[in-house]
Structures are given as structure tokens and as C-alpha cells.
Design an enzyme around this catalytic site. Structure first.
Site, PDB file in Angstrom:
ATOM      1  N   GLY A 161       0.961  -1.022   0.143  1.00  0.00           N
ATOM      2  CA  GLY A 161       0.011  -0.024  -0.010  1.00  0.00           C
ATOM      3  C   GLY A 161       1.018   1.232   0.132  1.00  0.00           C
ATOM      4  O   GLY A 161       1.783   1.415  -0.605  1.00  0.00           O
ATOM      5  N   GLU A 162       0.861   2.240   0.740  1.00  0.00           N
ATOM      6  CA  GLU A 162       1.640   3.315   1.098  1.00  0.00           C
ATOM      7  C   GLU A 162       2.193   3.289   2.379  1.00  0.00           C
ATOM      8  O   GLU A 162       1.321   3.381   3.550  1.00  0.00           O
ATOM      9  CB  GLU A 162       0.821   4.394   0.741  1.00  0.00           C
ATOM     10  CG  GLU A 162       1.565   5.959   0.627  1.00  0.00           C
ATOM     11  CD  GLU A 162       2.830   5.589  -0.287  1.00  0.00           C
ATOM     12  OE1 GLU A 162       2.632   5.248  -1.419  1.00  0.00           O
ATOM     13  OE2 GLU A 162       3.849   6.172   0.269  1.00  0.00           O
ATOM     14  N   SER A 163       3.409   3.096   2.709  1.00  0.00           N
ATOM     15  CA  SER A 163       3.918   2.919   3.755  1.00  0.00           C
ATOM     16  C   SER A 163       3.759   4.084   5.007  1.00  0.00           C
ATOM     17  O   SER A 163       3.438   3.855   6.059  1.00  0.00           O
ATOM     18  CB  SER A 163       5.497   2.701   3.802  1.00  0.00           C
ATOM     19  OG  SER A 163       6.107   3.484   3.093  1.00  0.00           O
ATOM     20  N   CYS A 192       5.963  -5.514   0.130  1.00  0.00           N
ATOM     21  CA  CYS A 192       6.119  -4.170  -0.394  1.00  0.00           C
ATOM     22  C   CYS A 192       6.242  -3.162   0.529  1.00  0.00           C
ATOM     23  O   CYS A 192       7.138  -3.098   1.448  1.00  0.00           O
ATOM     24  CB  CYS A 192       4.976  -3.944  -1.499  1.00  0.00           C
ATOM     25  SG  CYS A 192       5.645  -2.883  -2.681  1.00  0.00           S
ATOM     26  N   ARG A 196      13.080   3.242  -0.714  1.00  0.00           N
ATOM     27  CA  ARG A 196      11.864   2.995  -1.243  1.00  0.00           C
ATOM     28  C   ARG A 196      12.038   3.352  -2.606  1.00  0.00           C
ATOM     29  O   ARG A 196      12.833   4.072  -3.297  1.00  0.00           O
ATOM     30  CB  ARG A 196      10.967   4.114  -0.536  1.00  0.00           C
ATOM     31  CG  ARG A 196      10.616   4.034   1.045  1.00  0.00           C
ATOM     32  CD  ARG A 196      10.030   5.013   1.486  1.00  0.00           C
ATOM     33  NE  ARG A 196       8.721   5.256   1.039  1.00  0.00           N
ATOM     34  CZ  ARG A 196       8.153   6.137   0.991  1.00  0.00           C
ATOM     35  NH1 ARG A 196       8.271   7.375   1.915  1.00  0.00           N
ATOM     36  NH2 ARG A 196       6.516   6.180   0.549  1.00  0.00           N
ATOM     37  N   ILE A 252       5.011  -3.116  -7.667  1.00  0.00           N
ATOM     38  CA  ILE A 252       4.645  -1.839  -7.877  1.00  0.00           C
ATOM     39  C   ILE A 252       5.191  -1.012  -6.989  1.00  0.00           C
ATOM     40  O   ILE A 252       5.197  -0.865  -5.967  1.00  0.00           O
ATOM     41  CB  ILE A 252       3.121  -1.962  -7.713  1.00  0.00           C
ATOM     42  CG1 ILE A 252       2.277  -3.091  -8.357  1.00  0.00           C
ATOM     43  CG2 ILE A 252       2.365  -0.689  -7.811  1.00  0.00           C
ATOM     44  CD1 ILE A 252       1.039  -3.342  -7.987  1.00  0.00           C
ATOM     45  N   ARG A 253       5.918   0.218  -7.649  1.00  0.00           N
ATOM     46  CA  ARG A 253       6.530   1.177  -7.074  1.00  0.00           C
ATOM     47  C   ARG A 253       7.309   0.631  -5.853  1.00  0.00           C
ATOM     48  O   ARG A 253       7.159   1.033  -4.644  1.00  0.00           O
ATOM     49  CB  ARG A 253       5.758   2.576  -6.507  1.00  0.00           C
ATOM     50  CG  ARG A 253       5.122   3.283  -7.682  1.00  0.00           C
ATOM     51  CD  ARG A 253       4.324   4.411  -6.939  1.00  0.00           C
ATOM     52  NE  ARG A 253       3.178   4.158  -6.360  1.00  0.00           N
ATOM     53  CZ  ARG A 253       2.118   3.565  -6.709  1.00  0.00           C
ATOM     54  NH1 ARG A 253       2.025   3.514  -8.186  1.00  0.00           N
ATOM     55  NH2 ARG A 253       1.221   3.084  -6.291  1.00  0.00           N
ATOM     56  N   HIS A 265       4.633  -7.830  -4.728  1.00  0.00           N
ATOM     57  CA  HIS A 265       3.234  -7.979  -4.204  1.00  0.00           C
ATOM     58  C   HIS A 265       3.187  -9.539  -4.594  1.00  0.00           C
ATOM     59  O   HIS A 265       2.265 -10.051  -5.795  1.00  0.00           O
ATOM     60  CB  HIS A 265       2.252  -7.242  -4.982  1.00  0.00           C
ATOM     61  CG  HIS A 265       2.094  -5.888  -4.508  1.00  0.00           C
ATOM     62  ND1 HIS A 265       1.173  -5.478  -3.581  1.00  0.00           N
ATOM     63  CD2 HIS A 265       2.984  -4.875  -4.943  1.00  0.00           C
ATOM     64  CE1 HIS A 265       1.262  -4.160  -3.390  1.00  0.00           C
ATOM     65  NE2 HIS A 265       2.312  -3.677  -4.030  1.00  0.00           N
ATOM     66  N   GLU A 278       0.551 -11.285  -3.651  1.00  0.00           N
ATOM     67  CA  GLU A 278      -0.953 -11.762  -3.448  1.00  0.00           C
ATOM     68  C   GLU A 278      -1.681 -11.289  -4.633  1.00  0.00           C
ATOM     69  O   GLU A 278      -2.839 -11.578  -4.785  1.00  0.00           O
ATOM     70  CB  GLU A 278      -1.505 -10.944  -2.135  1.00  0.00           C
ATOM     71  CG  GLU A 278      -1.826  -9.484  -2.683  1.00  0.00           C
ATOM     72  CD  GLU A 278      -0.416  -8.397  -2.356  1.00  0.00           C
ATOM     73  OE1 GLU A 278       0.720  -9.035  -2.536  1.00  0.00           O
ATOM     74  OE2 GLU A 278      -0.527  -7.413  -2.788  1.00  0.00           O
TER      75      GLU A 278
HETATM   76  N1  GLN Z   1       6.143   2.819  -2.660  1.00  0.00           N
HETATM   77  C1  GLN Z   1       5.201   2.369  -1.728  1.00  0.00           C
HETATM   78  C2  GLN Z   1       5.839   2.911  -0.466  1.00  0.00           C
HETATM   79  O1  GLN Z   1       6.860   3.457  -0.344  1.00  0.00           O
HETATM   80  C3  GLN Z   1       5.223   0.816  -1.831  1.00  0.00           C
HETATM   81  C4  GLN Z   1       4.572   0.478  -2.766  1.00  0.00           C
HETATM   82  C5  GLN Z   1       3.730  -0.751  -2.522  1.00  0.00           C
HETATM   83  O2  GLN Z   1       3.573  -1.326  -1.563  1.00  0.00           O
HETATM   84  N2  GLN Z   1       3.247  -1.229  -3.686  1.00  0.00           N
HETATM   85  O3  GLN Z   1       5.080   2.866   0.616  1.00  0.00           O
END
Ligand code: GLN
Length: 191
Positions: free
Chosen positions: A46-48, A78, A105, A133-134, A169, A171
Site C-alpha cells: 500500500g503506502e507505507s 512491499c 523506497r 508496484i513502486r 506483491h 498476493e
Molecule cells: N512505494 C510504496 C511505499 O513507499 C510501496 C508501494 C507498494 O506497497 N506497492 O510505501
């Protein structure tokens, strides 16, 4: 075996489905009380920074640290790997700081925001499908840890005792082998 998926933000439903398919009872965790009877925990992508803020708000920082200190296995994927790490490159602070890894990151550049590759993951699969993903990457793994996979010379899966971290990811495909690997870790640590 009962495994929780931290459900504050991110890819929760997909992890629940994979854990069930891998043979566990899987529950989403929205309150700290829901941690107490779990055998293991998944912290999703997600977004940390967002997940971290919500963890502080709902009292999960201390509760998950205690969970980890009780030697209950935690799998961070992630953003979840960033949350577990003891060090984040370029930052003085960390989030949970439980797992002895250093992460960077958004490590794979803008042109490669998201991509899928097949790669060997030691002890898991010769051709594991990994969706990035990122994604972060793992710069260093502490002395007692093991590197399980690398992509473009960067560590993307590591284990250290009862902690497991994946930069991608796991999942988002139909391949449950990494979740099964985590369940084997949980069995190992269950008293
Ligand atoms: N870029 C996100 C972060 O720094 C991580 C991306 C992800 O969980 N898909 O939290």
C-alpha cells in the site's frame, strides 16, 4: 493456523484469499485486540507512510512490536517490508523497526513503476511470478538473515528468523507458494 492481515490500507482481500488457499484461516485485523489469538501476521503493500500513520492512530505500533518480540512470524510485502525494516535509506526514523534489513523506497525508477517478472526464490520456486508496484528493494540483510531472491542484483526477498520480507506483491497472482512458505515458518515457530 490463524493468520491475520493488517487491514488499515492496501491489498488486504487478496492476501486473505491467498492465505486461505494456502491452507490457513485468514482474518482481517482492524483492531489491536484482533492480534491476540493469531499465529502470524501479514502486513500488506500500500503506502507505507499512510499505513504507518494509521498504525500510530490505532495503537498498532506497540502491539505489533510486542507480537514480533513474542516470536510470532510477520510477513511484510512491499510497503509492509518498509514498515518492518530497521533502517530506511535516507531517513533517520523507521516504522516498526523489527526486522534487521535496510530498505530503499521506490527503488526501481519511474519508467518501471510496475512490472511482472518470473524469478527463482530460494526454497520457494524456480519461476516465481513477482509483481512489482513502486517497489522498494532490500539494500542489506542483517548477519543472521538470508537472501532468498534478487532481481537485477537487488535483494527482493529476505528472511530473518521469524520475519519475511518481499519487495513485490505476492498476493496479486494465483501462485500461493510464497504464502505457503510463510505458513511453514509459522508452523516452525508455533509452540
Ligand atoms: N512505494 C510504496 C511505499 O513507499 C510501496 C508501494 C507498494 O506497497 N506497492 O510505501
Amino acid at each position: 493456523m490463524k493468520i491475520g492481515v493488517l487491514a488499515l490500507q492496501g491489498a488486504v482481500a487478496e492476501h486473505l484469499r491467498m492465505l486461505e488457499e494456502a491452507g490457513a484461516v485468514a482474518v482481517s485485523v482492524k483492531k489491536v485486540e484482533e492480534l491476540y489469538d493469531l499465529d502470524g501476521l501479514v502486513i500488506p503493500g500500500g503506502e507505507s507512510t499512510t499505513i504507518s500513520k494509521l498504525m500510530h492512530k490505532y495503537g498498532f505500533m506497540e502491539a505489533i512490536r510486542q507480537f514480533g518480540e513474542e516470536k510470532k512470524p510477520i510477513f511484510g510485502t512491499c510497503a509492509g517490508a518498509i514498515l518492518l525494516a530497521k533502517q530506511i535509506n535516507g531517513q533517520d526514523d523507521y516504522h516498526l523497526g523489527l526486522m534487521d534489513i535496510k530498505v530503499e523506497r521506490n527503488a526501481f525508477g519511474r519508467q518501471k513503476e510496475s512490472f511482472e517478472v518470473h524469478m527463482p526464490v530460494a526454497g520457494v520456486a524456480a519461476d516465481y511470478p513477482a509483481v512489482f508496484i513502486r517497489a522498494p528493494y532490500i539494500m542489506e540483510v542483517g548477519e543472521s538473515g538470508q537472501v532468498l531472491a534478487k532481481y537485477e542484483d537487488k535483494i527482493v526477498v529476505a528472511r530473518n528468523g521469524h520475519y519475511l520480507a518481499a519487495a513485490f506483491h505476492p498476493e496479486l497472482t494465483e501462485d500461493t507458494r510464497l504464502h505457503k512458505f510463510f505458513l511453514d515458518m509459522v508452523k516452525e515457530y508455533r509452540s
